[in-house]
Design a protein around this motif. Structure first.
Motif, mmCIF file in Angstrom:
data_model
loop_
_atom_site.group_PDB
_atom_site.id
_atom_site.type_symbol
_atom_site.label_atom_id
_atom_site.label_comp_id
_atom_site.label_asym_id
_atom_site.label_seq_id
_atom_site.Cartn_x
_atom_site.Cartn_y
_atom_site.Cartn_z
ATOM 1 N N SER A 72 46.617 48.294 38.761
ATOM 2 C CA SER A 72 47.295 47.525 39.789
ATOM 3 C C SER A 72 46.451 47.494 41.049
ATOM 4 O O SER A 72 45.694 48.418 41.323
ATOM 5 N N SER B 12 48.784 34.501 48.468
ATOM 6 C CA SER B 12 48.645 33.393 47.535
ATOM 7 C C SER B 12 47.488 32.455 47.881
ATOM 8 O O SER B 12 47.168 31.565 47.096
ATOM 9 N N MET C 222 41.861 36.126 43.126
ATOM 10 C CA MET C 222 41.686 37.559 42.952
ATOM 11 C C MET C 222 40.851 37.852 41.718
ATOM 12 O O MET C 222 40.954 37.157 40.705
ATOM 13 N N GLY D 96 48.058 31.815 40.134
ATOM 14 C CA GLY D 96 48.230 32.607 38.930
ATOM 15 C C GLY D 96 48.233 31.790 37.658
ATOM 16 O O GLY D 96 48.372 32.349 36.565
ATOM 17 N N SER E 85 46.741 39.179 35.793
ATOM 18 C CA SER E 85 47.917 38.457 36.253
ATOM 19 C C SER E 85 48.182 38.828 37.706
ATOM 20 O O SER E 85 47.592 39.775 38.236
ATOM 21 N N ARG E 86 49.060 38.079 38.355
ATOM 22 C CA ARG E 86 49.392 38.387 39.737
ATOM 23 C C ARG E 86 50.849 38.099 40.008
ATOM 24 O O ARG E 86 51.463 37.242 39.371
ATOM 25 N N ASN F 124 52.674 37.118 43.333
ATOM 26 C CA ASN F 124 52.474 36.783 44.741
ATOM 27 C C ASN F 124 53.619 37.265 45.627
ATOM 28 O O ASN F 124 53.424 37.498 46.819
ATOM 29 N N ASN G 152 52.512 40.774 46.364
ATOM 30 C CA ASN G 152 51.135 40.926 46.850
ATOM 31 C C ASN G 152 50.324 41.855 45.947
ATOM 32 O O ASN G 152 49.589 42.726 46.425
ATOM 33 N N THR G 153 50.452 41.667 44.643
ATOM 34 C CA THR G 153 49.827 42.571 43.684
ATOM 35 C C THR G 153 49.155 41.791 42.558
ATOM 36 O O THR G 153 49.702 40.797 42.073
ATOM 37 N N VAL G 154 47.975 42.255 42.154
ATOM 38 C CA VAL G 154 47.280 41.722 40.994
ATOM 39 C C VAL G 154 47.143 42.844 39.972
ATOM 40 O O VAL G 154 46.987 44.010 40.345
ATOM 41 N N TYR G 155 47.210 42.495 38.683
ATOM 42 C CA TYR G 155 47.192 43.477 37.614
ATOM 43 C C TYR G 155 46.059 43.200 36.634
ATOM 44 O O TYR G 155 45.589 42.075 36.502
ATOM 45 N N CYS H 153 39.071 45.972 42.561
ATOM 46 C CA CYS H 153 39.813 44.759 42.864
ATOM 47 C C CYS H 153 39.141 44.053 44.031
ATOM 48 O O CYS H 153 38.644 44.698 44.959
#
Length: 123
Positions: free
Chosen positions: A21, A30, A34, A55, A71-72, A74, A77-80, A96
């Motif tokens: 994460s 957004s 990322m 995304g 994936s994200r 929005n 506020n997180t990208v995986y 990241c």
């Protein structure tokens, strides 16, 4: 300033899975594309995956295609980075990164970077 904080790394056996994460401290999350990168000892940093601002579109390095999923969220506020079928060659520090570049740019400039999280795959 923009702060990116990775988490979720650790030690896993060959064939196992991990989910990384990256939490971003930005108001307009957004608006950034990322990406995930990785760097193994003695090697250069390499691209792993990226996801478009919305995304909807993703891109992967050939070495992880079919095994990793970016994936994200929005709203959070997180990208995986979901990592499956892990191999010893996946061992690296994973970073990241956030870019203000347009999605259509083949090699976007990444403006902000996290501190990294260690992933070790052992047999």
């Amino acid at each position: 300033q923009v702060q990116l904080v990775e988490s979720g790394g650790g030690l896993v056996q060959v064939g196992g899975s991990l989910r990384l994460s990256c939490a971003a401290s930005v108001r307009t999350f957004s608006s950034y594309l990322m990406g995930w990168f990785r760097q193994a000892p003695g090697k250069e940093r390499e691209f792993v995956a990226r996801v478009s601002q919305s995304g909807a579109v993703t891109n992967y390095a050939d070495s992880v295609k079919g095994r990793f999923t970016i994936s994200r969220d929005n709203a959070k506020n997180t990208v995986y980075l979901q990592m499956n079928s892990l191999k010893p060659e996946d061992t690296a520090v994973y970073y990241c990164a956030a870019s203000e570049s347009l999605w259509v740019v083949a090699t976007p400039r990444y403006d902000y970077w996290g501190q990294g999280t260690q992933v070790t795959v052992s047999s």
